[in-house]
Design a protein around this motif. Structure first.
Motif, PDB file in Angstrom:
ATOM      1  N   VAL A 192      45.786 148.023 -12.282  1.00  0.00           N
ATOM      2  CA  VAL A 192      46.752 147.359 -11.703  1.00  0.00           C
ATOM      3  C   VAL A 192      48.011 146.950 -12.702  1.00  0.00           C
ATOM      4  O   VAL A 192      48.875 147.064 -12.692  1.00  0.00           O
ATOM      5  CB  VAL A 192      46.391 146.091 -10.633  1.00  0.00           C
ATOM      6  CG1 VAL A 192      47.708 145.573 -10.065  1.00  0.00           C
ATOM      7  CG2 VAL A 192      45.644 146.791  -9.756  1.00  0.00           C
TER       8      VAL A 192
ATOM      9  N   ARG B 298      55.984 150.263 -14.588  1.00  0.00           N
ATOM     10  CA  ARG B 298      56.990 150.033 -13.753  1.00  0.00           C
ATOM     11  C   ARG B 298      58.183 149.300 -14.429  1.00  0.00           C
ATOM     12  O   ARG B 298      59.182 149.549 -14.190  1.00  0.00           O
ATOM     13  CB  ARG B 298      56.568 149.046 -12.345  1.00  0.00           C
ATOM     14  CG  ARG B 298      57.794 148.688 -11.666  1.00  0.00           C
ATOM     15  CD  ARG B 298      57.232 147.978 -10.268  1.00  0.00           C
ATOM     16  NE  ARG B 298      56.534 148.724  -9.532  1.00  0.00           N
ATOM     17  CZ  ARG B 298      56.549 148.307  -8.072  1.00  0.00           C
ATOM     18  NH1 ARG B 298      56.768 146.951  -7.848  1.00  0.00           N
ATOM     19  NH2 ARG B 298      55.993 148.857  -7.385  1.00  0.00           N
TER      20      ARG B 298
ATOM     21  N   LYS C  54      51.597 145.893  -0.540  1.00  0.00           N
ATOM     22  CA  LYS C  54      51.124 146.391  -2.032  1.00  0.00           C
ATOM     23  C   LYS C  54      52.467 145.849  -2.823  1.00  0.00           C
ATOM     24  O   LYS C  54      52.743 146.588  -3.624  1.00  0.00           O
ATOM     25  CB  LYS C  54      50.951 147.724  -1.979  1.00  0.00           C
ATOM     26  CG  LYS C  54      49.941 148.312  -0.991  1.00  0.00           C
ATOM     27  CD  LYS C  54      48.864 149.214  -2.080  1.00  0.00           C
ATOM     28  CE  LYS C  54      47.904 149.872  -0.946  1.00  0.00           C
ATOM     29  NZ  LYS C  54      47.032 148.909  -0.477  1.00  0.00           N
ATOM     30  N   GLN C  55      52.951 144.682  -2.487  1.00  0.00           N
ATOM     31  CA  GLN C  55      54.036 144.059  -3.306  1.00  0.00           C
ATOM     32  C   GLN C  55      53.893 142.744  -3.389  1.00  0.00           C
ATOM     33  O   GLN C  55      53.544 142.054  -2.284  1.00  0.00           O
ATOM     34  CB  GLN C  55      55.382 144.584  -2.768  1.00  0.00           C
ATOM     35  CG  GLN C  55      56.755 144.420  -3.316  1.00  0.00           C
ATOM     36  CD  GLN C  55      57.348 145.610  -3.271  1.00  0.00           C
ATOM     37  OE1 GLN C  55      57.069 146.726  -3.916  1.00  0.00           O
ATOM     38  NE2 GLN C  55      58.460 145.507  -2.932  1.00  0.00           N
TER      39      GLN C  55
ATOM     40  N   TYR D 165      53.631 145.573  -8.148  1.00  0.00           N
ATOM     41  CA  TYR D 165      52.588 146.136  -7.269  1.00  0.00           C
ATOM     42  C   TYR D 165      51.362 145.193  -7.229  1.00  0.00           C
ATOM     43  O   TYR D 165      50.949 144.444  -8.220  1.00  0.00           O
ATOM     44  CB  TYR D 165      52.187 147.476  -7.831  1.00  0.00           C
ATOM     45  CG  TYR D 165      50.876 148.066  -7.117  1.00  0.00           C
ATOM     46  CD1 TYR D 165      51.332 148.726  -6.054  1.00  0.00           C
ATOM     47  CD2 TYR D 165      49.766 147.824  -7.742  1.00  0.00           C
ATOM     48  CE1 TYR D 165      50.144 149.406  -5.205  1.00  0.00           C
ATOM     49  CE2 TYR D 165      48.787 148.530  -7.050  1.00  0.00           C
ATOM     50  CZ  TYR D 165      49.052 149.294  -5.905  1.00  0.00           C
ATOM     51  OH  TYR D 165      47.807 149.768  -5.121  1.00  0.00           O
ATOM     52  N   THR D 166      50.583 145.084  -6.144  1.00  0.00           N
ATOM     53  CA  THR D 166      49.586 144.102  -6.053  1.00  0.00           C
ATOM     54  C   THR D 166      48.698 144.947  -4.968  1.00  0.00           C
ATOM     55  O   THR D 166      49.302 145.432  -3.850  1.00  0.00           O
ATOM     56  CB  THR D 166      50.144 142.702  -5.381  1.00  0.00           C
ATOM     57  OG1 THR D 166      51.105 142.126  -5.998  1.00  0.00           O
ATOM     58  CG2 THR D 166      49.077 141.651  -5.259  1.00  0.00           C
ATOM     59  N   ASP D 167      47.290 144.785  -5.231  1.00  0.00           N
ATOM     60  CA  ASP D 167      46.181 145.263  -4.212  1.00  0.00           C
ATOM     61  C   ASP D 167      45.039 144.265  -4.275  1.00  0.00           C
ATOM     62  O   ASP D 167      44.918 143.466  -5.193  1.00  0.00           O
ATOM     63  CB  ASP D 167      46.194 146.657  -3.902  1.00  0.00           C
ATOM     64  CG  ASP D 167      45.534 147.159  -5.100  1.00  0.00           C
ATOM     65  OD1 ASP D 167      44.686 146.467  -6.120  1.00  0.00           O
ATOM     66  OD2 ASP D 167      45.555 148.310  -5.662  1.00  0.00           O
TER      67      ASP D 167
ATOM     68  N   SER E 290      46.814 141.199 -12.412  1.00  0.00           N
ATOM     69  CA  SER E 290      48.054 142.020 -12.083  1.00  0.00           C
ATOM     70  C   SER E 290      48.890 142.396 -13.127  1.00  0.00           C
ATOM     71  O   SER E 290      49.716 143.256 -13.121  1.00  0.00           O
ATOM     72  CB  SER E 290      48.773 141.636 -11.083  1.00  0.00           C
ATOM     73  OG  SER E 290      49.327 140.279 -11.242  1.00  0.00           O
TER      74      SER E 290
ATOM     75  N   ILE F 130      49.768 149.702 -14.148  1.00  0.00           N
ATOM     76  CA  ILE F 130      50.936 150.273 -13.003  1.00  0.00           C
ATOM     77  C   ILE F 130      52.195 149.160 -13.253  1.00  0.00           C
ATOM     78  O   ILE F 130      53.241 149.567 -13.346  1.00  0.00           O
ATOM     79  CB  ILE F 130      50.340 149.942 -11.445  1.00  0.00           C
ATOM     80  CG1 ILE F 130      49.244 151.007 -11.465  1.00  0.00           C
ATOM     81  CG2 ILE F 130      51.616 150.267 -10.607  1.00  0.00           C
ATOM     82  CD1 ILE F 130      48.587 151.037 -10.209  1.00  0.00           C
ATOM     83  N   ASN F 131      51.853 147.743 -13.408  1.00  0.00           N
ATOM     84  CA  ASN F 131      53.240 147.030 -13.426  1.00  0.00           C
ATOM     85  C   ASN F 131      53.856 146.977 -14.761  1.00  0.00           C
ATOM     86  O   ASN F 131      55.019 147.098 -14.942  1.00  0.00           O
ATOM     87  CB  ASN F 131      52.603 145.715 -13.203  1.00  0.00           C
ATOM     88  CG  ASN F 131      52.484 145.316 -11.578  1.00  0.00           C
ATOM     89  OD1 ASN F 131      53.245 145.731 -10.795  1.00  0.00           O
ATOM     90  ND2 ASN F 131      51.329 144.510 -11.251  1.00  0.00           N
TER      91      ASN F 131
ATOM     92  N   GLU G 110      59.963 142.637  -8.550  1.00  0.00           N
ATOM     93  CA  GLU G 110      58.793 143.140  -7.493  1.00  0.00           C
ATOM     94  C   GLU G 110      57.636 143.675  -8.232  1.00  0.00           C
ATOM     95  O   GLU G 110      57.835 144.484  -9.327  1.00  0.00           O
ATOM     96  CB  GLU G 110      59.184 144.124  -6.465  1.00  0.00           C
ATOM     97  CG  GLU G 110      60.349 143.347  -5.681  1.00  0.00           C
ATOM     98  CD  GLU G 110      59.875 142.551  -4.627  1.00  0.00           C
ATOM     99  OE1 GLU G 110      58.640 142.666  -4.123  1.00  0.00           O
ATOM    100  OE2 GLU G 110      60.587 141.431  -4.493  1.00  0.00           O
TER     101      GLU G 110
END
Ligand code: GLN
Length: 282
Positions: free
Chosen positions: A149, A156, A73-74, A83-85, A121, A152-153, A81
């Motif tokens: 997603v 971050r 997930k990275q 987050y990735t899914d 992403s 989220i990034n 870095e």
């Protein structure tokens, strides 16, 4: 029970046919499931442990070419870095060039509006928000999941207030005046045979239509119709000529660029020819 060393060598053997650096990957995966650093693992490789259950699952997934980035997930992008899914395309190193292009064009421009089509992403928009602090950024995507997603990034890196996320096709719900447009859109031909690892990435992030260049052309149409002065866009290795021909119809010029492997990878339109037409091309 096996030692760490034994677990690593056995699992690496299982992955040998599928991945390029099996030892490195299994170490990363075991460190990830044990929540220890790679260094710790190597310096304790005589220790006897129970094989973690999720580690066994990770190895099974990797045997089936499921991407490492989705398991961890990275992904790293532009030295950071993210987050990735599997709701989004895995950011590729060549897309860093696209970010660099936009930054070098815009670094002395103040308070501009940059719009990204198909943010996925969110890595492009997040990096632009970090590197161009005075820019207003709007990031669109047709996929609600992808936007989750991207948010989220953005959080971050604490740039969620600098980027407006809009769920829409292309620029359909963007009414602002756009100074710069950037995109790494889906550009693969519908029935192109792809490597197995790509089969886990969202189809809507990969395939650009029957011929593959449909969305690229729609983006160019938007640039003309909305009188956008700057476009930076990624494309497929074999699309330079098609894009060039399409731009001729509009009397537009682009600078094409290659990636680090020397492969045609994208183009930038920055000096809009005064005679550029707004007639739809034939
Ligand atoms: N903008 C994202 C990236 O460059 C996603 C691109 C896509 O999904 N086609 O990685």
């Amino acid at each position: 029970m096996p030692s760490i060393k034994e677990i690593l060598s056995k699992s690496a053997n299982r992955l040998r046919k599928v991945v390029r650096s099996p030892i490195k990957e299994v170490s990363t995966l075991l460190a990830h499931s044990l929540q220890v650093s790679d260094i710790w693992l190597i310096s304790h490789d005589d220790e006897i442990i129970e094989i973690p259950k999720d580690f066994e699952k990770f190895i099974k997934k990797r045997e089936a070419s499921y991407p490492l980035e989705y398991i961890l997930k990275q992904t790293s992008f532009y030295g950071k870095e993210f987050y990735t899914d599997d709701r989004v395309l895995i950011p590729r190193p060549e897309t860093e060039i696209l970010v660099e292009k936009v930054v070098s064009i815009c670094k002395n421009m103040q308070n501009i509006t940059i719009v990204e089509i198909g943010t996925g992403s969110g890595v492009i928009s997040v990096m632009l928000a970090i590197l161009l602090p005075s820019a207003q950024i709007i990031a669109t995507d047709i996929s609600e999941d992808a936007l989750k997603v991207a948010i989220i990034n953005a959080k971050r890196y604490n740039v969620q207030d600098k980027i407006e996320f809009v769920r829409c096709n292309l620029l359909d719900d963007v009414s602002e005046k756009i100074d710069v447009l950037v995109s790494n859109p889906p550009y693969i031909k519908k029935d192109e045979k792809l490597d197995k690892n790509l089969s886990y990435e969202p189809r809507c992030a990969l395939f650009g239509g029957e011929k593959g260049d449909e969305i690229l052309k729609q983006i160019i149409d938007e640039v003309v119709q909305r009188d956008i002065k700057i476009l930076a866009c990624e494309m497929g290795y074999d699309q330079k000529e098609k894009i060039e021909n399409y731009l001729v119809n509009y009397n537009l010029n682009a600078e094409f660029y290659k990636d680090l492997a020397g492969i045609d990878r994208g183009f930038v339109i920055k000096n809009r020819n005064k005679n550029a037409t707004i007639q739809p091309p034939i």
